[in-house]
Enzyme design. Structure first.
Site, PDB file in Angstrom:
ATOM      1  N   GLY A   1       0.821  -1.199   0.000  1.00 25.37           N
ATOM      2  CA  GLY A   1       0.000   0.000   0.000  1.00 25.37           C
ATOM      3  C   GLY A   1       0.858   1.254   0.000  1.00 25.37           C
TER       4      GLY A   1
ATOM      5  CG  HIS B   1      10.344   7.383  -4.780  1.00 21.99           C
ATOM      6  ND1 HIS B   1      10.185   6.043  -5.011  1.00 21.99           N
ATOM      7  CD2 HIS B   1       9.333   7.740  -3.956  1.00 21.99           C
ATOM      8  CE1 HIS B   1       9.123   5.600  -4.364  1.00 21.99           C
ATOM      9  NE2 HIS B   1       8.583   6.616  -3.719  1.00 21.99           N
TER      10      HIS B   1
END
Length: 170
Positions: free
Chosen positions: A8, A50
């Site tokens: 998730g 990221h």
């Protein structure tokens, strides 16, 4: 070797996939499927986080067109890390992807592929038609990729579970 890493939002799935890629000792190409909207500061910050986490020696390619992903999987040598199928599906205006092209590209790779995807089946039932279509499309795509994957991992709260093969059992 195909590894599917499911989880998730904020589960740690990308970090797990990055660790697997780095531990391979091979050249890594990170395939980013998210198109960053410059008017969405929150999303831009998430993408930047990221990017900052990735080793400098990794290559990065961005899927600017939805149909680029299978082509990248055919062309890229070394480990390919795709992050993520959910944003790839969302990038299609009708949410319909060419799953066969993706599966064919994965099957023909000789180098490892690590695919990150959101597990939408653990969420609330979407209250909108587009939300339900997204969950349906991504859920089916996850099942198809899992069927060809050598390993399927589920990441929850930063913890990883290896899922056994279904062996045709439904």
């Amino acid at each position: 070797m195909i590894v599917l890493v499911l989880g998730g939002t904020r589960s740690g799935k990308s970090g797990v996939a990055e660790s697997i890629a780095e531990s391979s000792g091979l050249a890594v190409t990170y395939v980013a499927t998210a198109a960053v909207n410059p008017d969405d500061a929150d999303h831009a910050a998430r993408v930047a986080a990221h990017q900052a986490r990735r080793p400098a020696h990794w290559s990065t390619v961005e899927c600017e067109e939805p149909d680029d992903l299978p082509r990248f999987l055919f062309e890229v040598e070394g480990v390919v890390l795709v992050d993520s199928l959910g944003t790839w599906v969302a990038h299609h205006s009708d949410l319909a992807v060419e799953a066969d092209g993706l599966l064919d590209a994965l099957a023909q790779r000789t180098d490892p592929a690590i695919i990150v995807s959101e597990e939408v089946g653990l969420s609330v039932h979407a209250p909108t038609e587009v939300g339900r279509r997204f969950a349906d499309e991504l859920g089916m795509l996850n099942q198809q990729v899992a069927a060809v994957a050598d390993r399927v991992l589920l990441v929850v709260a930063g913890r990883t579970l290896e899922l056994p093969s279904s062996d045709g059992v439904v």
